[in-house]
Design a protein around this motif. Structure first.
Motif, PDB file in Angstrom:
ATOM      1  N   ALA A 133      -4.041  10.092  -2.551  1.00  0.00           N
ATOM      2  CA  ALA A 133      -4.339   8.670  -3.385  1.00  0.00           C
ATOM      3  C   ALA A 133      -3.838   7.238  -2.475  1.00  0.00           C
ATOM      4  O   ALA A 133      -2.494   7.589  -2.204  1.00  0.00           O
ATOM      5  CB  ALA A 133      -3.967   8.792  -4.629  1.00  0.00           C
ATOM      6  N   TRP A 134      -4.804   6.523  -2.258  1.00  0.00           N
ATOM      7  CA  TRP A 134      -4.209   5.308  -1.691  1.00  0.00           C
ATOM      8  C   TRP A 134      -4.055   4.218  -2.483  1.00  0.00           C
ATOM      9  O   TRP A 134      -5.237   3.874  -3.277  1.00  0.00           O
ATOM     10  CB  TRP A 134      -5.133   4.965  -0.434  1.00  0.00           C
ATOM     11  N   VAL A 135      -2.901   3.410  -3.018  1.00  0.00           N
ATOM     12  CA  VAL A 135      -2.847   2.661  -4.094  1.00  0.00           C
ATOM     13  C   VAL A 135      -2.573   1.363  -3.415  1.00  0.00           C
ATOM     14  O   VAL A 135      -1.387   1.312  -2.866  1.00  0.00           O
ATOM     15  CB  VAL A 135      -1.934   3.413  -5.160  1.00  0.00           C
ATOM     16  N   LYS A 136      -3.310   0.566  -3.659  1.00  0.00           N
ATOM     17  CA  LYS A 136      -2.951  -0.864  -3.164  1.00  0.00           C
ATOM     18  C   LYS A 136      -2.423  -2.084  -4.258  1.00  0.00           C
ATOM     19  O   LYS A 136      -3.404  -2.072  -5.422  1.00  0.00           O
ATOM     20  CB  LYS A 136      -4.200  -1.546  -2.379  1.00  0.00           C
ATOM     21  N   SER A 137      -1.576  -2.325  -4.410  1.00  0.00           N
ATOM     22  CA  SER A 137      -0.777  -2.951  -5.216  1.00  0.00           C
ATOM     23  C   SER A 137      -0.745  -4.721  -4.995  1.00  0.00           C
ATOM     24  O   SER A 137      -0.381  -5.052  -3.861  1.00  0.00           O
ATOM     25  CB  SER A 137       0.697  -2.524  -5.596  1.00  0.00           C
ATOM     26  N   TYR A 140      -4.297  -2.748  -8.243  1.00  0.00           N
ATOM     27  CA  TYR A 140      -5.227  -3.702  -7.778  1.00  0.00           C
ATOM     28  C   TYR A 140      -6.636  -2.976  -7.292  1.00  0.00           C
ATOM     29  O   TYR A 140      -7.783  -3.107  -7.641  1.00  0.00           O
ATOM     30  CB  TYR A 140      -4.918  -4.643  -6.874  1.00  0.00           C
ATOM     31  N   SER A 141      -6.196  -1.854  -6.421  1.00  0.00           N
ATOM     32  CA  SER A 141      -7.292  -0.842  -5.763  1.00  0.00           C
ATOM     33  C   SER A 141      -6.838   0.424  -5.496  1.00  0.00           C
ATOM     34  O   SER A 141      -5.453   0.425  -5.123  1.00  0.00           O
ATOM     35  CB  SER A 141      -7.597  -1.442  -4.270  1.00  0.00           C
ATOM     36  N   VAL A 142      -7.416   1.278  -5.827  1.00  0.00           N
ATOM     37  CA  VAL A 142      -6.809   2.521  -5.808  1.00  0.00           C
ATOM     38  C   VAL A 142      -8.218   3.649  -5.342  1.00  0.00           C
ATOM     39  O   VAL A 142      -9.511   3.519  -5.586  1.00  0.00           O
ATOM     40  CB  VAL A 142      -6.843   3.399  -6.957  1.00  0.00           C
ATOM     41  N   SER A 143      -8.022   4.440  -4.363  1.00  0.00           N
ATOM     42  CA  SER A 143      -9.055   5.176  -3.567  1.00  0.00           C
ATOM     43  C   SER A 143      -8.268   6.929  -3.445  1.00  0.00           C
ATOM     44  O   SER A 143      -7.212   6.893  -3.313  1.00  0.00           O
ATOM     45  CB  SER A 143      -9.286   4.811  -2.020  1.00  0.00           C
ATOM     46  N   GLN A 172       0.920  -1.159  -0.002  1.00  0.00           N
ATOM     47  CA  GLN A 172      -0.034   0.012  -0.201  1.00  0.00           C
ATOM     48  C   GLN A 172       1.013   1.144   0.027  1.00  0.00           C
ATOM     49  O   GLN A 172       1.774   1.233   0.940  1.00  0.00           O
ATOM     50  CB  GLN A 172      -0.963   0.057   1.238  1.00  0.00           C
ATOM     51  N   PHE A 173       0.652   2.116  -0.990  1.00  0.00           N
ATOM     52  CA  PHE A 173       1.245   3.431  -0.992  1.00  0.00           C
ATOM     53  C   PHE A 173       0.541   4.446  -1.069  1.00  0.00           C
ATOM     54  O   PHE A 173      -0.644   4.475  -1.180  1.00  0.00           O
ATOM     55  CB  PHE A 173       1.950   3.409  -2.377  1.00  0.00           C
ATOM     56  N   VAL A 174       0.757   5.543  -0.505  1.00  0.00           N
ATOM     57  CA  VAL A 174      -0.106   6.824  -0.287  1.00  0.00           C
ATOM     58  C   VAL A 174       0.786   8.172  -1.122  1.00  0.00           C
ATOM     59  O   VAL A 174       1.844   8.173  -0.882  1.00  0.00           O
ATOM     60  CB  VAL A 174      -0.354   7.228   1.094  1.00  0.00           C
ATOM     61  N   TYR A 175      -0.141   8.594  -1.688  1.00  0.00           N
ATOM     62  CA  TYR A 175       0.329  10.056  -2.568  1.00  0.00           C
ATOM     63  C   TYR A 175      -0.422  11.284  -2.061  1.00  0.00           C
ATOM     64  O   TYR A 175      -1.697  10.954  -1.747  1.00  0.00           O
ATOM     65  CB  TYR A 175       0.756   9.585  -3.954  1.00  0.00           C
ATOM     66  N   GLU A 176       0.215  12.323  -2.126  1.00  0.00           N
ATOM     67  CA  GLU A 176      -0.504  13.439  -1.510  1.00  0.00           C
ATOM     68  C   GLU A 176      -0.407  14.580  -2.518  1.00  0.00           C
ATOM     69  O   GLU A 176       0.513  14.698  -3.201  1.00  0.00           O
ATOM     70  CB  GLU A 176       0.126  13.977  -0.306  1.00  0.00           C
TER      71      GLU A 176
END
Length: 417
Positions: free
Chosen positions: A220-224, A204-207, A181-185
């Protein structure tokens, strides 16, 4: 039976009916057969009156919660009252996984599927799409078992509790997998909207989290999964967070699932919040509206024009994508969708006064609400959005001819009474 009225998780709704806590399915059958009006009460995470009853409520939290895994069929059978967090821990222990989780692992399986609850991911259907069989106590007290071979099964999964008490659920599973899980601002809105499909399909999942103000998306929460996203230092103009982040500004990330690209099991990454901690903010309200994928950018732009009215009442908004399905009352029935979620401050009168403006702004985009959250739309309007609503009404009339499982909420939003 608990004669003291109980509140929902957020504290904004007090249930009118007393709550029974049966200890077996036989007892559930007896209670339902004897009741005049009755409904199931799950983990109390709905923000409206959907779970209430003018008669009695039945909670399955004390019914046998044994979890049965069938490795040959790649399926798991659980009690309807089991939480996704409890199920996820056991599946991971035995080397299996669900395809996705919602933001909170604290919600019950039966309640989540009944309302079309979901996670995110272009190719991930809602939690209900994993359902392969249901065990339902009908109004007569009969135990009815249905599966994907049953006629009208697609109308029985996202069923809003209108067909009976769901006591057992069978779900599709798969071998366990790891997620990073990565978070971008501070992603510029201009980049996000110009490349919206690429943003939401990047892993796989992006919020996306936003307060709708200014020119940037907050996070942005990016789940790889399986290395489908490498964790670059820049993401559509946003910069990688160097510390764990909570979606709400100023709140510690201690109760959030681990970030910074540290790989871990799906059960500890796909939800936003850890099972061991109080979920989200606690005292809050929620609304959520689904639009077809092709209208997502226009719908987002419509919400941005209302930012000066939304922001004073808002804690945070989340934008997620969900795959299409064939479940009649699913917000994603026969269309890939994007969900616009609003976590509100606990100011219910002001929020409810704002909702008609939001719904009017989204009306041109074939909007559908999340059934378990605050919305104002009535049955007549919803009939135009859910093409199988009449078929569902007929199904409910057949399985519950006396209306034992109905309440005022369903009369207003589904049956039009």
């Amino acid at each position: 039976m608990n004669q003291v009225s109980e509140r929902n998780w957020a504290g904004n709704y007090r249930y009118a009916a007393p709550v029974a806590h049966p200890k077996s399915i036989d007892e559930v059958q007896q209670l339902v057969a004897a009741a005049t009006r009755v409904r199931a009460l799950g983990s109390r995470h709905s923000f409206n009156a959907i779970a209430d009853s003018p008669g009695m409520l039945v909670a399955l939290d004390r019914v046998d919660d044994a979890i049965f895994i069938d490795p040959t069929r790649l399926s798991v059978e659980v009690s309807g009252g089991t939480t996704y967090g409890t199920l996820a821990v056991e599946l991971q222990r035995q080397g299996y996984a669900l395809h996705n989780l919602a933001s909170l692992p604290h919600i019950s399986v039966a309640g989540a599927i009944a309302t079309g609850t979901h996670g995110s991911g272009d190719y991930n259907g809602s939690l209900a799409t994993a359902v392969s069989a249901l065990e339902i106590v009908t109004g007569s007290g009969e135990l009815l078992r249905v599966d994907r071979s049953t006629p009208d099964f697609a109308g029985m999964v996202v069923a809003l509790g209108a067909l009976g008490i769901v006591t057992r659920v069978t779900l599709d599973i798969q071998p366990t997998f790891e997620v990073q899980q990565f978070v971008y601002e501070n992603l510029p809105w201009s980049a996000v909207l110009q490349h919206f499909d690429a943003v939401m399909g990047s892993a796989y999942s992006v919020s996306l989290f936003t307060n709708w103000l200014g020119e940037n998306v907050d996070q942005a929460w990016v789940k790889s999964r399986g290395g489908d996203f490498t964790g670059a230092g820049e993401f559509f103009g946003g910069t990688a967070a160097t510390l764990g982040r909570h979606p709400l500004p100023g709140i510690s990330a201690v109760n959030c699932t681990e970030q910074l690209g540290v790989a871990g099991p799906w059960s500890e990454r796909l939800a936003h919040f850890r099972l061991a901690f109080t979920p989200s903010n606690g005292e809050e309200l929620q609304s959520e509206y689904h639009v077809p994928r092709e209208h997502a950018v226009a719908a987002i732009e419509a919400m941005r024009t209302l930012s000066d009215r939304i922001a004073p009442l808002l804690l945070v908004s989340e934008i997620r994508s969900i795959a299409a399905d064939d479940l009649w009352l699913s917000p994603n029935f026969e269309r890939a969708g994007v969900a616009l979620h609003f976590t509100w401050k606990p100011e219910q009168a002001a929020v409810e006064a704002l909702l008609p403006a939001l719904e009017a702004a989204l009306a041109p985009f074939a909007v559908r609400p999340h059934w378990g959250k605050l919305f104002q739309t009535d049955a007549e309007t919803l009939a135009a959005s859910f093409p199988r609503l009449d078929d569902f009404r007929a199904l409910a009339d057949r399985l519950d001819p006396t209306g034992k499982f109905r309440n005022d909420f369903l009369e207003r939003t589904v049956f039009g009474g």
